[in-house]
Design a protein around this motif. Structure first.
Motif, PDB file in Angstrom:
ATOM      1  N   VAL A 128       0.688  -1.189  -0.397  1.00  0.00           N
ATOM      2  CA  VAL A 128      -0.099  -0.185   0.289  1.00  0.00           C
ATOM      3  C   VAL A 128       0.854   1.249   0.041  1.00  0.00           C
ATOM      4  O   VAL A 128       2.146   1.540   0.558  1.00  0.00           O
ATOM      5  CB  VAL A 128      -0.764  -0.211   1.029  1.00  0.00           C
ATOM      6  CG1 VAL A 128      -1.470   1.421   1.282  1.00  0.00           C
ATOM      7  CG2 VAL A 128      -1.946  -1.617   0.966  1.00  0.00           C
ATOM      8  N   LEU A 129       0.485   2.332  -0.954  1.00  0.00           N
ATOM      9  CA  LEU A 129       1.762   3.489  -1.334  1.00  0.00           C
ATOM     10  C   LEU A 129       0.480   4.275  -0.243  1.00  0.00           C
ATOM     11  O   LEU A 129      -1.022   4.702  -1.156  1.00  0.00           O
ATOM     12  CB  LEU A 129       1.153   3.435  -2.061  1.00  0.00           C
ATOM     13  CG  LEU A 129       1.861   5.446  -2.205  1.00  0.00           C
ATOM     14  CD1 LEU A 129       3.668   5.373  -1.805  1.00  0.00           C
ATOM     15  CD2 LEU A 129       2.754   5.847  -4.379  1.00  0.00           C
ATOM     16  N   LEU A 130       0.986   5.157   0.648  1.00  0.00           N
ATOM     17  CA  LEU A 130       0.500   6.702   1.298  1.00  0.00           C
ATOM     18  C   LEU A 130       1.194   7.745   0.898  1.00  0.00           C
ATOM     19  O   LEU A 130       1.958   7.992   0.833  1.00  0.00           O
ATOM     20  CB  LEU A 130       0.581   6.484   2.957  1.00  0.00           C
ATOM     21  CG  LEU A 130      -0.083   5.343   3.897  1.00  0.00           C
ATOM     22  CD1 LEU A 130       0.070   5.436   5.423  1.00  0.00           C
ATOM     23  CD2 LEU A 130      -1.888   4.880   3.205  1.00  0.00           C
ATOM     24  N   THR A 131       0.381   8.809   0.406  1.00  0.00           N
ATOM     25  CA  THR A 131       0.840   9.953   0.084  1.00  0.00           C
ATOM     26  C   THR A 131       0.044  10.871   0.681  1.00  0.00           C
ATOM     27  O   THR A 131      -0.858  10.890   1.004  1.00  0.00           O
ATOM     28  CB  THR A 131       0.916  10.376  -1.628  1.00  0.00           C
ATOM     29  OG1 THR A 131      -0.982  10.812  -1.300  1.00  0.00           O
ATOM     30  CG2 THR A 131       0.959   9.914  -1.912  1.00  0.00           C
TER      31      THR A 131
ATOM     32  N   THR B 250       5.671   4.029  -9.592  1.00  0.00           N
ATOM     33  CA  THR B 250       6.694   3.545 -10.585  1.00  0.00           C
ATOM     34  C   THR B 250       7.654   3.148  -9.313  1.00  0.00           C
ATOM     35  O   THR B 250       7.990   1.814  -9.672  1.00  0.00           O
ATOM     36  CB  THR B 250       7.253   4.974 -11.220  1.00  0.00           C
ATOM     37  OG1 THR B 250       6.557   5.006 -11.750  1.00  0.00           O
ATOM     38  CG2 THR B 250       7.939   3.625 -11.945  1.00  0.00           C
ATOM     39  N   GLU B 251       8.072   3.901  -8.249  1.00  0.00           N
ATOM     40  CA  GLU B 251       8.712   3.395  -7.566  1.00  0.00           C
ATOM     41  C   GLU B 251       8.258   2.164  -6.736  1.00  0.00           C
ATOM     42  O   GLU B 251       9.298   1.193  -6.433  1.00  0.00           O
ATOM     43  CB  GLU B 251       9.474   4.264  -6.676  1.00  0.00           C
ATOM     44  CG  GLU B 251      10.828   3.955  -5.375  1.00  0.00           C
ATOM     45  CD  GLU B 251      11.466   5.003  -4.010  1.00  0.00           C
ATOM     46  OE1 GLU B 251      12.183   4.656  -3.778  1.00  0.00           O
ATOM     47  OE2 GLU B 251      10.537   5.786  -4.584  1.00  0.00           O
ATOM     48  N   PHE B 252       7.001   2.878  -6.024  1.00  0.00           N
ATOM     49  CA  PHE B 252       6.879   1.272  -5.229  1.00  0.00           C
ATOM     50  C   PHE B 252       5.987   0.403  -5.614  1.00  0.00           C
ATOM     51  O   PHE B 252       5.860  -0.587  -4.648  1.00  0.00           O
ATOM     52  CB  PHE B 252       6.217   1.431  -3.649  1.00  0.00           C
ATOM     53  CG  PHE B 252       7.404   3.030  -2.619  1.00  0.00           C
ATOM     54  CD1 PHE B 252       7.969   2.038  -2.075  1.00  0.00           C
ATOM     55  CD2 PHE B 252       6.630   4.125  -3.145  1.00  0.00           C
ATOM     56  CE1 PHE B 252       8.771   2.870  -1.260  1.00  0.00           C
ATOM     57  CE2 PHE B 252       7.494   4.840  -2.223  1.00  0.00           C
ATOM     58  CZ  PHE B 252       8.642   4.380  -1.197  1.00  0.00           C
ATOM     59  N   LYS B 253       5.272   0.225  -6.375  1.00  0.00           N
ATOM     60  CA  LYS B 253       4.893  -0.705  -7.172  1.00  0.00           C
ATOM     61  C   LYS B 253       3.643  -1.216  -6.536  1.00  0.00           C
ATOM     62  O   LYS B 253       3.599  -2.159  -6.098  1.00  0.00           O
ATOM     63  CB  LYS B 253       5.359  -1.493  -7.995  1.00  0.00           C
ATOM     64  CG  LYS B 253       6.686  -1.320  -9.146  1.00  0.00           C
ATOM     65  CD  LYS B 253       7.763  -2.196  -9.806  1.00  0.00           C
ATOM     66  CE  LYS B 253       7.864  -2.033 -10.392  1.00  0.00           C
ATOM     67  NZ  LYS B 253       9.149  -1.135 -10.208  1.00  0.00           N
ATOM     68  N   PRO B 254       2.961   0.052  -5.534  1.00  0.00           N
ATOM     69  CA  PRO B 254       1.882  -0.881  -5.293  1.00  0.00           C
ATOM     70  C   PRO B 254       0.478  -1.170  -6.084  1.00  0.00           C
ATOM     71  O   PRO B 254      -0.267  -0.969  -6.805  1.00  0.00           O
ATOM     72  CB  PRO B 254       0.556   1.003  -4.448  1.00  0.00           C
ATOM     73  CG  PRO B 254       1.545   2.094  -5.438  1.00  0.00           C
ATOM     74  CD  PRO B 254       2.636   0.931  -6.255  1.00  0.00           C
ATOM     75  N   ASP B 255      -0.489  -2.310  -4.680  1.00  0.00           N
ATOM     76  CA  ASP B 255      -1.296  -2.258  -4.838  1.00  0.00           C
ATOM     77  C   ASP B 255      -3.224  -1.600  -4.691  1.00  0.00           C
ATOM     78  O   ASP B 255      -3.177  -2.124  -5.152  1.00  0.00           O
ATOM     79  CB  ASP B 255      -1.933  -4.319  -4.017  1.00  0.00           C
ATOM     80  CG  ASP B 255      -0.458  -5.150  -4.406  1.00  0.00           C
ATOM     81  OD1 ASP B 255      -0.329  -5.734  -6.097  1.00  0.00           O
ATOM     82  OD2 ASP B 255       0.828  -5.733  -3.914  1.00  0.00           O
ATOM     83  N   VAL B 256      -2.621  -1.297  -4.241  1.00  0.00           N
ATOM     84  CA  VAL B 256      -3.278   0.151  -3.337  1.00  0.00           C
ATOM     85  C   VAL B 256      -2.531   1.970  -3.468  1.00  0.00           C
ATOM     86  O   VAL B 256      -1.365   1.290  -2.776  1.00  0.00           O
ATOM     87  CB  VAL B 256      -4.127  -0.332  -2.049  1.00  0.00           C
ATOM     88  CG1 VAL B 256      -5.335   1.051  -1.528  1.00  0.00           C
ATOM     89  CG2 VAL B 256      -5.110  -2.143  -2.537  1.00  0.00           C
ATOM     90  N   ILE B 257      -3.140   2.280  -3.761  1.00  0.00           N
ATOM     91  CA  ILE B 257      -2.697   3.640  -3.229  1.00  0.00           C
ATOM     92  C   ILE B 257      -4.262   4.224  -2.468  1.00  0.00           C
ATOM     93  O   ILE B 257      -5.733   5.019  -2.981  1.00  0.00           O
ATOM     94  CB  ILE B 257      -2.480   4.811  -5.014  1.00  0.00           C
ATOM     95  CG1 ILE B 257      -1.423   4.176  -5.168  1.00  0.00           C
ATOM     96  CG2 ILE B 257      -2.321   5.586  -4.328  1.00  0.00           C
ATOM     97  CD1 ILE B 257      -1.551   4.542  -6.916  1.00  0.00           C
ATOM     98  N   ILE B 258      -3.367   5.639  -0.839  1.00  0.00           N
ATOM     99  CA  ILE B 258      -4.606   6.034  -0.807  1.00  0.00           C
ATOM    100  C   ILE B 258      -3.775   7.161  -0.468  1.00  0.00           C
ATOM    101  O   ILE B 258      -3.192   7.489   0.436  1.00  0.00           O
ATOM    102  CB  ILE B 258      -4.622   5.479   0.110  1.00  0.00           C
ATOM    103  CG1 ILE B 258      -6.003   4.313   1.389  1.00  0.00           C
ATOM    104  CG2 ILE B 258      -5.773   5.820   1.615  1.00  0.00           C
ATOM    105  CD1 ILE B 258      -5.910   3.385   1.872  1.00  0.00           C
ATOM    106  N   MET B 259      -4.302   8.199  -0.664  1.00  0.00           N
ATOM    107  CA  MET B 259      -3.455  10.082  -0.957  1.00  0.00           C
ATOM    108  C   MET B 259      -3.948  10.135   0.587  1.00  0.00           C
ATOM    109  O   MET B 259      -5.795  10.429   0.170  1.00  0.00           O
ATOM    110  CB  MET B 259      -3.856  10.914  -2.189  1.00  0.00           C
ATOM    111  CG  MET B 259      -3.305   9.326  -3.305  1.00  0.00           C
ATOM    112  SD  MET B 259      -3.648  10.251  -4.640  1.00  0.00           S
ATOM    113  CE  MET B 259      -5.022   9.772  -5.271  1.00  0.00           C
TER     114      MET B 259
END
Length: 206
Positions: free
Chosen positions: A4-7, A58-67
């Motif tokens: 999961v990518l958090l921003t 592109t860097e983390f190749k997440p399955d989910v993105i939560i901004m």
């Protein structure tokens, strides 16, 4: 393992640290069950902020993105339903005069009027409320930086045909910010509760 990518936007001064920034810092590099969590802080600017999220993707190749963002005046975690293709930041603080030129313009001249969140927001809402975290679903994320990034990332995913569930969550201010003279009387939420809410939201996406 899922990723999961958090921003979150990065605050311009320590005393104004955003709740979303604190949550992102707290959860970066942690693991919840079989879910790895990564965070990326981005600048509160037009267009460059969208590019920063796409580069992190592109860097983390997440399955989910939560901004994530922070919304002054709200007492609950808000799951945003809609991102719209319009910018008007006149109500926000703008330090760079060049940012003023983005007002009353579209994020994408060729994009649709709006995108819907790709996150399971009703499931997230239920998960948070059932575990004692105040939350709601919001149909308006304003027309400034948060909505701009939300729309821009969903548009990027659409034109590149990438199936990565993505969406935006707004958090209340932290108590230490609400205690500042200029924010006295505004609602807040503890960092612990904010973190638990995002953990529950992540769990609901899997």
């Amino acid at each position: 393992m899922k990723k999961v990518l958090l921003t979150a936007f990065e605050a311009h001064a320590p005393r104004y640290t955003y709740s979303a920034q604190s949550v992102a810092d707290t959860l970066h590099g942690t693991q919840e069950g079989k879910i790895h969590i990564y965070s990326q802080l981005i600048e509160e600017t037009f267009f460059d902020s969208i590019e920063a999220v796409c580069l992190a993707m592109t860097e983390f190749k997440p399955d989910v993105i939560i901004m994530m963002g922070e919304s002054i005046g709200q007492s609950m975690i808000s799951l945003e339903r809609i991102a719209h293709n319009f910018n008007d930041a006149k109500g926000d603080r703008i330090d760079d005069i060049n940012e003023m030129n983005v007002n009353n313009e579209f994020t994408s001249m060729s994009g649709p009027v709006a995108y819907a969140s790709q996150l399971p927001i009703q499931v997230m809402l239920n998960e948070m409320r059932e575990n004692g975290v105040p939350a709601n679903i919001s149909d308006s994320n304003g027309a400034a930086y948060g909505n701009h990034v939300f729309y821009g990332v969903l548009h990027y995913l659409a034109i590149h045909q990438l199936s990565i569930p993505s969406g935006w969550i707004n958090l209340p201010m932290l108590p230490k910010k609400a205690a500042l003279p200029e924010y006295i009387g505004q609602p807040s939420m503890s960092l612990h509760t904010c973190v638990e809410g995002i953990k529950l939201a992540i769990k609901a996406t899997m």
